[in-house]
Design an enzyme around this catalytic site. Structure first.
Site, short mmCIF file in Angstrom:
data_model
loop_
_atom_site.label_atom_id
_atom_site.label_comp_id
_atom_site.label_asym_id
_atom_site.label_seq_id
_atom_site.Cartn_x
_atom_site.Cartn_y
_atom_site.Cartn_z
N HIS A 259 0.84 -1.21 0.00
CA HIS A 259 0.00 0.00 0.00
C HIS A 259 0.87 1.26 0.00
CE1 HIS A 259 -3.68 2.31 1.32
NE2 HIS A 259 -2.74 3.13 1.78
N GLU A 260 1.79 1.33 0.94
CA GLU A 260 2.64 2.53 1.04
C GLU A 260 3.56 2.63 -0.17
OE1 GLU A 260 1.69 4.60 3.19
OE2 GLU A 260 0.50 3.24 4.44
N HIS A 263 1.83 4.66 -2.76
CA HIS A 263 2.00 6.11 -2.50
C HIS A 263 3.41 6.55 -2.92
CE1 HIS A 263 -1.72 6.89 -0.39
NE2 HIS A 263 -1.48 6.01 0.57
N GLU A 289 -4.71 7.90 -2.81
CA GLU A 289 -5.27 6.63 -2.33
C GLU A 289 -5.54 5.67 -3.49
OE1 GLU A 289 -5.74 5.26 0.74
OE2 GLU A 289 -4.57 6.98 1.43
#
Lengths: 496, 496
Positions: A259-260, A263, A289
């Site tokens: 997830h990170e 980003h 997101e």
């Protein structure tokens, strides 16, 4: 005497340096700083934020912007001026003393919220939240007294977003997701189980492996450890992510890292010319997101991706993975089950948690719900959307930090991001053989696709333009509901 | 309108915040930052340093100081004004463009020096060092055209220090240490050997144990890892130390941790009222080094201290420590042997390395030695002081970063610190049973002794006054030479 454009460039360099310092201090504080050094850190952060604020509210700025606009501007210069003027307006419309009072209020409120959550005491937090809601409603009027307050804040986090668009989006979601979840719950399937001991040293190796597989250059992005995973963007040459390792469950950190990394990839691919300007970095919360959820859910929780990384997981955890197939891993990573806590929710029920918050904060901002009635309203909504009863406020209305921090209008961007991601996957799939790429861990074509359409533009283009670049058409939540319906119908063997 | 004192307080808060940010960024860059993020970091550091410099060179400051002095001042307020005025003068006397040019020069020179050291190419570095020496000589004249340049820089690092005082100090050292080392070398003793595999995970545990034993509260001081150990002082509530673990030799990191803990304890015990002012933190380089060397050498390398921590070392490294007594450990920690590299030198020969640098930089600053003749002069001095020949410049004149960074007059404070430490131990021993305290690991009385005489005053008292507090008399290098002579005569069984 430097020209107006030179002065504007110098201003952006100053803002960049202060933001770099603020990021560095926040990252440090969440990862390696000693626990009791908060007083001096607070002092430093307050001074640096004040300097940042002072630069953006300088009374000479409007004249400077006007002067700069008299010359011929490149597209980027024009976008920089627009963005700086937007920030100037936003910052200047709130009187300095009210701004400072609100900072103090939310800072106190976060401390009180922590205590209220720990002791299940909404009454303790209630007067703070009342003041916060009042202030946010008043501030909204400073920006645009014609607009409903909630619209002002939606637009803040996601430029162009309105209550009307949000309503349409969430209505469509509710129509599909609520019955989908009901069908899954009715199946009463036994979730697959994995081992419950995953040594952290090997989990750290897995993090490095995953980041490398997604195409992150460790020379420009390192991973740290913090209570809650997050991404800190220093500039396009230095981005940090963090994770939190749970010995009992390696999937938790694994999906945090993916997830990170989504980003991080977005930030790492900002166009070179945007560096050190106000246009550097991700365009909006929703777009950010969309990238993290694209990588975490659409890619990370897919069967081909998990098949591709299975050998490495087996190598790192030979005993834990004995007899675990890629299919088992896929099922374990995609269990759907209504639960109380948003941050632990699965891919399907997650957006229901967002809908609960959306309904409530919209009513709070528009004066249709009193703060004291919030817990009852929360519990009713959880029953309606997720079909579960909330045993106490600690795991209910007090679970998230956002409102204590004064952030209203932020939650919808989580759900929008997921929906954007699903539509991007659909579009990408028209020209890329995604299953093959995910299986092989060949993310280069995927990175290029995203970079050319979104990442490289930073904040230079409006969010709608970036989405149009990606979708080659309008945003349509049906891609998201179709994606979830297809994936989970197969996983849970549901009838169409 | 705020009063002059209020404005001066606000200025110090701003300086504090910028310094906090600079420290945080530097610490981050040496520990956890990705390796290729230097461009944006350099950009941020340059902006923040520029802001710091601008605050200190504001043309209105002198009038503000004068206005503040018209009122009644507390001792601390007066000291703050003196210190700020000193910093203003120091910063303002160098024209801004020359200051900026020198920053660029040394920044480039450090890069060139790294390359020159790696390739043993003094000629590459020579023109940069020439420019640095020229600039430093010119800058010295801005401060005080009457003084020899070297005296200006000595005073910079150690207020009140002069060439005359340094000469007397080093002459006395030379007289005692050179024959002492010669006697030790003549003994031709076989150094004791320890195991050569010390797992880093257990070394990390040892670091935490040592910091705790010295009385460091981990809530206010954390340890990180970097190429070279150092201490970063954020404020009295947050100090960081770093170490570097060598798998083959646990003593290296162990003594680094004790050394940096000495620095950290000094900062952690700054008086509360000095917080966020220009008087916070250690008074001078020499005093700071006195604390680190006091803990590392006088305490850490003593037999009772090592006896006291032996059980923990045995617990962490049972196989490596099999058959190793406290006496063995003591001898291993105190091997004396002339060698090429300053940072790896033992307690006795260390000051000889400093003397070599002292002689050379004094001549460079005073125009008595040309940079191109430096390597030959270096090698001659190494022969004279340490009796060894230098095989190449990489392990000779190119070994230290200091001159590339423009730091002349810094080296003597290392030797002075050691001498201060020895005299403190002697004085402390008059009222404290040091052997018993070191054996038991009871550092509270020692911390209190140092805190009451030195630590709590920060920069509020002049270095001479602080030393007088500690010594209750004048500084006398004989304590240092006596300490070394006694310790090493016993260790090497030398005749008096």
């Amino acid at each position: 005497m430097p020209t107006a454009l030179e002065q504007i460039s110098a201003l952006q360099h100053k803002l960049y340096a202060l933001q770099y310092a603020l990021n560095c201090i926040e990252l440090d504080s969440s990862t390696v700083a000693p626990k009791k050094g908060y007083t001096g850190r607070g002092q430093a952060l307050e001074e640096l934020s004040r300097s940042h604020h002072a630069l953006l509210t300088d009374s000479g700025l409007l004249a400077l912007f006007a002067e700069a606009r008299t010359g011929t501007l490149t597209q980027q210069q024009a976008a920089e001026l627009d963005e700086l003027e937007r920030q100037y307006n936003e910052t200047s419309r709130i009187p300095a003393d009210e701004y400072a009072a609100f900072s103090r209020l939310t800072s106190e409120a976060v401390t009180v919220w922590e205590q209220a959550k720990a002791t299940n005491d909404f009454a303790l937090f209630c007067p703070y939240l009342e003041k916060i809601v009042d202030t946010r409603r008043r501030f909204a009027a400073y920006f645009d007294p014609q607009k409903p307050a909630y619209d002002v804040w939606l637009n803040q986090f996601e430029k162009g977003l309105t209550t009307q668009r949000c309503n349409a989006f969430f209505d469509q979601l509710k129509e599909t997701i609520t019955p989908l979840v009901a069908q899954i719950v009715a199946k009463n399937a036994t979730p697959p189980t994995l081992a419950t001991q995953w040594p952290v040293a090997e989990q750290r190796q897995l993090s490095a492996y995953l980041m490398n597989r997604l195409g992150i250059d460790s020379g420009h992005c390192m991973i740290g450890e913090s209570e809650h995973p997050f991404t800190a963007e220093f500039y396009k040459g230095d981005v940090r992510i963090t994770t939190h390792y749970h010995e009992a469950d390696f999937l938790s950190s694994m999906f945090s890292v993916i997830h990170e990394s989504g980003h991080a990839l977005y930030e790492l691919h900002t166009g070179d010319t945007l560096q050190y300007t106000c246009l550097a970095g991700g365009a909006t919360m929703g777009l950010h997101e969309s990238q993290s959820r694209l990588f975490e859910n659409c890619f990370g929780r897919s069967l081909p991706f998990l098949q591709g990384i299975l050998p490495e997981i087996q190598r790192l955890f030979p005993s834990q993975m004995e007899g675990v197939s890629a299919e088992d891993l896929y099922r374990a990573a995609n269990v759907c089950q209504p639960s109380l806590i948003r941050t632990e929710a699965d891919e399907v029920t997650y957006c229901l948690h967002i809908m609960v918050r959306y309904q409530l904060e919209k009513q709070l901002m528009n004066g249709e719900l009193a703060v004291r009635d919030l817990p009852a309203a929360w519990n009713a909504q959880m029953q309606e959307y997720l079909g579960i009863s909330v045993p106490n406020d600690s795991v209910g209305v007090l679970q998230d930090i956002h409102w204590a921090g004064g952030d209203f209008g932020y939650f919808p961007s989580y759900a929008l991001g997921s929906a954007y991601a699903a539509q991007m996957v659909a579009k990408m799939g028209e020209t890329l053989d995604l299953d093959a790429l995910l299986l092989q861990g060949d993310f280069a074509p995927i990175r290029e696709w995203l970079s050319e359409r979104i990442w490289k533009y930073g904040k230079m283009l409006a969010p709608d333009a970036l989405l149009h670049n990606a979708f080659e058409g309008e945003f349509d939540p049906k891609f998201y509901t179709d994606y979830l319906t297809k994936k989970y119908s197969e996983l849970y063997d549901l009838k169409a």
